[in-house]
Design a protein around this motif. Structure first.
Motif, PDB file in Angstrom:
ATOM      1  N   HIS A   1       5.305 -21.780   1.808  1.00 55.28           N
ATOM      2  CA  HIS A   1       4.797 -21.663   0.431  1.00 55.28           C
ATOM      3  C   HIS A   1       4.290 -20.247   0.161  1.00 55.28           C
ATOM      4  N   LEU A   2       3.819 -19.595   1.220  1.00 53.24           N
ATOM      5  CA  LEU A   2       3.301 -18.237   1.043  1.00 53.24           C
ATOM      6  C   LEU A   2       4.378 -17.181   1.251  1.00 53.24           C
ATOM      7  N   TRP A   3       5.332 -17.468   2.177  1.00 59.13           N
ATOM      8  CA  TRP A   3       6.264 -16.414   2.604  1.00 59.13           C
ATOM      9  C   TRP A   3       7.713 -16.677   2.211  1.00 59.13           C
ATOM     10  N   GLY A   4       7.998 -17.890   1.722  1.00 58.17           N
ATOM     11  CA  GLY A   4       9.377 -18.210   1.326  1.00 58.17           C
ATOM     12  C   GLY A   4      10.117 -18.953   2.429  1.00 58.17           C
ATOM     13  N   ASP A   5      11.338 -19.410   2.078  1.00 62.28           N
ATOM     14  CA  ASP A   5      12.120 -20.234   3.014  1.00 62.28           C
ATOM     15  C   ASP A   5      12.561 -19.461   4.251  1.00 62.28           C
ATOM     16  N   ASP A   6      12.597 -18.148   4.155  1.00 62.21           N
ATOM     17  CA  ASP A   6      13.014 -17.350   5.317  1.00 62.21           C
ATOM     18  C   ASP A   6      11.804 -16.964   6.182  1.00 62.21           C
ATOM     19  N   VAL A   7      10.739 -17.760   6.070  1.00 63.04           N
ATOM     20  CA  VAL A   7       9.467 -17.459   6.745  1.00 63.04           C
ATOM     21  C   VAL A   7       9.623 -17.211   8.243  1.00 63.04           C
ATOM     22  N   HIS A   8      10.585 -17.906   8.896  1.00 66.64           N
ATOM     23  CA  HIS A   8      10.692 -17.770  10.348  1.00 66.64           C
ATOM     24  C   HIS A   8      11.579 -16.608  10.779  1.00 66.64           C
ATOM     25  N   LEU A   9      12.162 -15.918   9.801  1.00 66.53           N
ATOM     26  CA  LEU A   9      13.053 -14.806  10.153  1.00 66.53           C
ATOM     27  C   LEU A   9      12.265 -13.495  10.269  1.00 66.53           C
ATOM     28  N   PHE A  10      12.774 -12.636  11.144  1.00 64.07           N
ATOM     29  CA  PHE A  10      12.193 -11.300  11.319  1.00 64.07           C
ATOM     30  C   PHE A  10      12.737 -10.389  10.218  1.00 64.07           C
ATOM     31  N   LYS A  11      11.909 -10.110   9.224  1.00 59.06           N
ATOM     32  CA  LYS A  11      12.360  -9.287   8.099  1.00 59.06           C
ATOM     33  C   LYS A  11      11.268  -8.260   7.751  1.00 59.06           C
ATOM     34  N   PRO A  12      11.248  -7.157   8.502  1.00 60.81           N
ATOM     35  CA  PRO A  12      10.204  -6.148   8.250  1.00 60.81           C
ATOM     36  C   PRO A  12      10.216  -5.633   6.811  1.00 60.81           C
ATOM     37  N   GLU A  13      11.362  -5.769   6.131  1.00 60.31           N
ATOM     38  CA  GLU A  13      11.435  -5.265   4.751  1.00 60.31           C
ATOM     39  C   GLU A  13      10.441  -5.973   3.822  1.00 60.31           C
ATOM     40  N   ARG A  14       9.919  -7.124   4.241  1.00 58.49           N
ATOM     41  CA  ARG A  14       8.858  -7.784   3.441  1.00 58.49           C
ATOM     42  C   ARG A  14       7.701  -6.821   3.177  1.00 58.49           C
ATOM     43  N   PHE A  15       7.468  -5.939   4.181  1.00 56.69           N
ATOM     44  CA  PHE A  15       6.292  -5.072   4.119  1.00 56.69           C
ATOM     45  C   PHE A  15       6.626  -3.672   3.588  1.00 56.69           C
ATOM     46  N   ALA A  16       7.819  -3.529   2.992  1.00 52.73           N
ATOM     47  CA  ALA A  16       8.251  -2.195   2.551  1.00 52.73           C
ATOM     48  C   ALA A  16       7.281  -1.586   1.532  1.00 52.73           C
ATOM     49  N   GLU A  17       6.673  -2.437   0.712  1.00 51.03           N
ATOM     50  CA  GLU A  17       5.744  -1.911  -0.315  1.00 51.03           C
ATOM     51  C   GLU A  17       4.289  -2.143   0.090  1.00 51.03           C
ATOM     52  N   GLY A  18       4.047  -2.367   1.373  1.00 49.90           N
ATOM     53  CA  GLY A  18       2.672  -2.555   1.860  1.00 49.90           C
ATOM     54  C   GLY A  18       2.284  -4.028   1.955  1.00 49.90           C
TER      55      GLY A  18
END
Ligand code: HEM
Length: 212
Positions: free
Chosen positions: A117-134
């Motif tokens: 609910h907080l991170w989306g359906d791809d919550v378990h995937l390694f996606k550093p781009e989530r933090f691209a804007e801080g």
């Protein structure tokens, strides 16, 4: 004034909270980069662009954007601290709940870091781009979505030191080696104070410098 016993206790706290945590974070970061070769390459490109083959220095460390994203995503997926403990000082209303005094409260930061609910359906995937804007943008400014170093006045005093230490070690590893995960590795994260790989992380290193 601190007694000798207090002083020894403080030293033990710093040793325990300072050593195992960073050790776990670095291990999980290397693990994730070993299985995500594209991010390992991006991280190495950044490191070489900023430092070449020189030792990391403070001005350069402040510029490590990709490495910061990778560390944040590792802290989200495999944060060394899995829950925070608080004791209720006096009876208090928390939403619909009434919490009695002296109750122990466990706040599972790991569960929140893995909440779709907080991170989306791809919550378990390694996606550093989530933090691209801080962190603020990644969490939609919800402080309870990501707090690997705790929250509030008792949050981690070693946070900046820990992240700097991890960046230095990671930079130096990336400057010297490419690495992949060994087939001997068995995935079994477990918590003994910190979240650790039960059987260690076996990595195959290849030197980037022929004469090394
Ligand atoms: C990746 C590394 C680290 C992580 C994930 C981490 C995480 C945490 C967390 C979650 C807390 C509890 C915060 C709370 O209850 O709200 C904490 C407290 C603390 N940490 Fe860290 N920590 C790390 C590294 C370090 C380092 C390197 C040091 C010291 C050199 C350190 C020293 C402390 C101390 C002294 C406390 C207690 C603070 C207090 O009670 O006021 N930590 N840490």
């Amino acid at each position: 004034m601190l007694s000798l016993e207090d002083l020894v206790d403080e030293c033990k706290t710093f040793y325990l909270t300072g050593q195992e945590t960073v050790n776990s974070l670095l291990a999980w970061t290397v693990f994730l980069l070993a299985i995500h070769g594209d991010w390992q390459e991006k991280a190495r490109r950044e490191v070489i662009e900023i430092f070449g083959n020189q030792n990391p220095h403070p001005e350069g460390i402040a510029k490590l954007k990709t490495i910061t994203m990778i560390i944040n995503e590792t802290l989200r997926l495999y944060g060394p601290s899995t829950l925070l403990v608080r004791q209720v000082a006096r009876e208090v209303q928390l939403g619909k709940l009434v919490l009695p005094a002296n109750m122990d409260l466990l706040v599972p930061n790991m569960a929140l870091h893995h909440d779709p609910h907080l991170w989306g359906d791809d919550v378990h995937l390694f996606k550093p781009e989530r933090f691209a804007e801080g962190i603020g943008r990644a969490t939609k400014y919800n402080a309870a979505a990501f707090f690997p170093f705790g929250l509030g006045p008792r949050s981690c005093v070693g946070m900046t030191f820990a992240i700097t230490e991890t960046k230095i070690a990671l930079t130096m590893i990336l400057q010297c080696y490419t690495f992949t995960l060994s087939p001997a590795y068995v995935h079994s994260p477990m918590t003994i104070l910190t979240l650790r790989p039960q059987h260690g992380i076996q990595i195959i290193l290849e030197s980037l410098h022929k004469d090394a």
